[in-house]
Design an enzyme around this catalytic site. Structure first.
Site, PDB file in Angstrom:
ATOM      1  N   LYS A   3       0.720  -1.263  -0.040  1.00  0.00           N
ATOM      2  CA  LYS A   3       0.220   0.040   0.123  1.00  0.00           C
ATOM      3  C   LYS A   3       0.680   0.936  -0.061  1.00  0.00           C
ATOM      4  CE  LYS A   3      -4.002  -2.631   1.321  1.00  0.00           C
ATOM      5  NZ  LYS A   3      -3.743  -3.864   1.496  1.00  0.00           N
TER       6      LYS A   3
HETATM    7  C1  LIG Z   1      -4.285  -5.080   0.952  1.00  0.00           C
HETATM    8  C2  LIG Z   1      -3.421  -6.368   0.735  1.00  0.00           C
HETATM    9  C3  LIG Z   1      -3.643  -7.136  -0.154  1.00  0.00           C
HETATM   10  C4  LIG Z   1      -5.037  -7.202  -0.852  1.00  0.00           C
HETATM   11  O1  LIG Z   1      -4.947  -6.201  -2.082  1.00  0.00           O
HETATM   12  P1  LIG Z   1      -6.234  -5.705  -2.738  1.00  0.00           P
HETATM   13  O2  LIG Z   1      -5.702  -4.573  -3.375  1.00  0.00           O
HETATM   14  O3  LIG Z   1      -7.260  -5.174  -1.657  1.00  0.00           O
HETATM   15  O4  LIG Z   1      -6.634  -6.895  -3.845  1.00  0.00           O
HETATM   16  C5  LIG Z   1      -2.884  -8.336  -0.260  1.00  0.00           C
HETATM   17  N1  LIG Z   1      -1.738  -8.415   0.302  1.00  0.00           N
HETATM   18  C6  LIG Z   1      -1.326  -7.667   1.500  1.00  0.00           C
HETATM   19  C7  LIG Z   1      -0.229  -7.774   2.353  1.00  0.00           C
HETATM   20  C8  LIG Z   1      -2.146  -6.385   1.817  1.00  0.00           C
HETATM   21  O5  LIG Z   1      -2.031  -5.305   2.651  1.00  0.00           O
END
Ligand SMILES: *Cc1c(COP(=O)(O)O)cnc(C)c1O
Length: 491
Positions: free
Chosen positions: A140
């Site tokens: 993120k």
């Molecule tokens: C948010 C997240 C995901 C999922 O990603 P999406 O965009 O919601 O599909 C997978 N792995 C980790 C470590 C995350 O923080």
């Protein structure tokens, strides 16, 4: 899947790299809502709005396309330059080239690996793309470090402020806070379910003591947090009075910024002269949607493979054509413990030939019935464009252990889910797995699989000793609104 080329760009001027990198005219790309009821907005308005007022998600009116020559020019360039080139057509001229170049440079300078998103080879045909070298150790950061700077830039220009209100089950909260900490134009109120996030995740939020950061430990579940946030946004008078904004993955700017690492990885493996496949551990469908956007831009991708844990609604939808709700079961990859993948609507909109009415009707039926069977043609297009698979808890542990044994690399449980699925997928092209979190974010699962507790990087080594600050609040929307009102300077 075939994509209509909606806009052909001029082929660039005479092989000059500089001309190819910055020679695109600001084409004034605008954005539509997937529900079709909103006027087209520019990038900066979409950035601040998050969700459209008709309940839909914003999507670009046309997909920018890069020629092979344009991709080739970006090969071997630093991450921030690729970010500039990929994002420029999406920004559509509302931020100057000089400002966008500076913002991308500054955003990716905070990452701790010089390649920003390095590739590691696991197997003859299998790679990971490490997306955990940012300040909060999950993918993120790659979008939010830039999105925070875009917010600040646009708000400073307008002379206005916003209050970001969000709910987190773990990784969005820390990354969102790290993206806006110290901003003069933004206050952030982040709700987490008290006692239900991992300790690392909680401390990454509550040890940030900046005056514009307000953590709420809610007496309830993640769904309670999310419902409370929805209730605040649903009160339009309240939303306008305190200038509420969102940084969750329905914000288009996040998806756009995520396109960059797919381009970066594909170029490193020889694109556009060689195709690649990607396998993405999926929850809200935001990350894999960015890979689909890269494909629509002309990046040669053979397969996009969606990997889920046992909360497998997306994988089932792709394999069977029926989207059906089941309860959420907690897993050791908690960032994918999701019932409804909100970004899936953006893909449905494309598959439905960009018909807003039809998209709204399908989503409404799904909300009402808890299940929806896609028409055959639409399911055909979905299955042509995406592979899918799910991975259970025992398989997650076994994959962490086997990758460690075979390569010496330690992967986190979310990455393990995708590696498990990738190993069973058909692809001639090399498969790149999105490695979405640092193993030290999920030390219990990793220790269980390998017998060794992964260490936090040096810059977080004292995380467990830092003082924490959070406000305990009951699951009561009126009380939460009072809290936001008391801390929002955007009123
Ligand atoms: C948010 C997240 C995901 C999922 O990603 P999406 O965009 O919601 O599909 C997978 N792995 C980790 C470590 C995350 O923080």
């Amino acid at each position: 899947m075939r994509h209509k080329t909606l806009s052909r760009l001029p082929a660039g001027g005479g092989g000059s790299n500089v001309a190819l990198l910055s020679g695109r005219s600001g084409s004034h790309l605008r954005y539509l809502s997937t529900r079709g009821e909103e006027a087209a907005l520019a990038f900066d308005d979409v950035l601040l709005a998050g969700l459209a007022r008709d309940g839909g998600l914003y999507v670009p009116q046309t997909w920018p396309r890069f020629s092979s020559a344009e991709w080739r020019v970006l090969r071997g360039r630093p991450y921030h330059e690729i970010a500039f080139a990929v994002l420029k057509p999406y920004v559509g001229g509302v931020i100057t080239d000089a400002d966008l170049a500076r913002l991308t440079r500054e955003a990716y300078a905070v990452f701790t690996h010089p390649a920003v998103a390095p590739l590691k080879q696991l197997d003859a045909n299998l790679w990971t793309m490490e997306l955990f070298h940012g300040p909060t150790l999950a993918f993120k950061d790659y979008a939010l470090q830039l999105v925070g700077r875009l917010f600040d830039h646009v708000l400073a220009k307008r002379g206005t402020r916003v209050t970001i209100v969000g709910a987190t089950s773990g990784d969005t909260g820390p990354a969102g806070i790290a993206a806006v900490v110290g901003s003069k134009n933004i206050d952030i109120v982040m709700l987490h379910p008290r006692g239900r996030t991992s300790e690392v995740q909680r401390r990454q939020m509550t040890t940030v003591l900046a005056p514009n950061v307000h953590n709420v430990a809610l007496d309830g579940t993640f769904d309670d947090c999310q419902d409370a946030v929805k209730a605040m946004f649903g009160d339009l008078e309240f939303r306008d009075r305190y200038s509420l904004s969102a940084v969750n993955s329905i914000n288009w700017a996040r998806v756009a910024a995520q396109i960059v690492y797919y381009v970066h990885a594909a170029l490193a493996l020889g694109a556009p002269d060689r195709t690649v496949s990607f396998c993405v551990p999926t929850g809200n469908f935001g990350n894999v949607l960015a890979a689909d956007a890269a494909r629509r831009m002309g990046l040669p991708i053979e397969r996009l493979i969606v990997a889920t844990n046992r909360n497998d609604i997306v994988a089932r939808t792709i394999l069977t054509g029926t989207m059906a709700l089941e309860g959420v079961a907690p897993t050791m990859s908690p960032s994918m413990d999701i019932q409804v993948s909100s970004n899936f609507e953006r893909l449905v909109f494309e598959l439905a030939g960009r018909a807003g009415r039809a998209t709204a009707a399908m989503m409404a039926e799904f909300r009402k019935e808890g299940r929806f069977k896609f028409p055959q043609g639409l399911h055909g297009a979905l299955a042509e464009g995406f592979g899918a698979g799910a991975c259970g808890e025992a398989e997650t542990l076994a994959t962490i252990a086997s990758v460690r044994k075979a390569t010496g690399e330690t992967i986190d449980p979310h990455t393990a889910v995708a590696v498990h699925v990738a190993k069973r997928a058909k692809s001639e092209a090399p498969i790149v797995v999105a490695s979405t979190a640092h193993p030290a974010k999920f030390p219990d699962a990793v220790e269980k699989a390998t017998g060794e507790r992964p260490k936090l990087p040096a810059f977080l080594a004292d995380l467990y000793d830092r003082p924490e600050r959070a406000t305990d609040l009951p699951n009561d929307v009126a009380k939460l609104k009072e809290f936001v009102a008391a801390h929002a300077r955007g009123a």
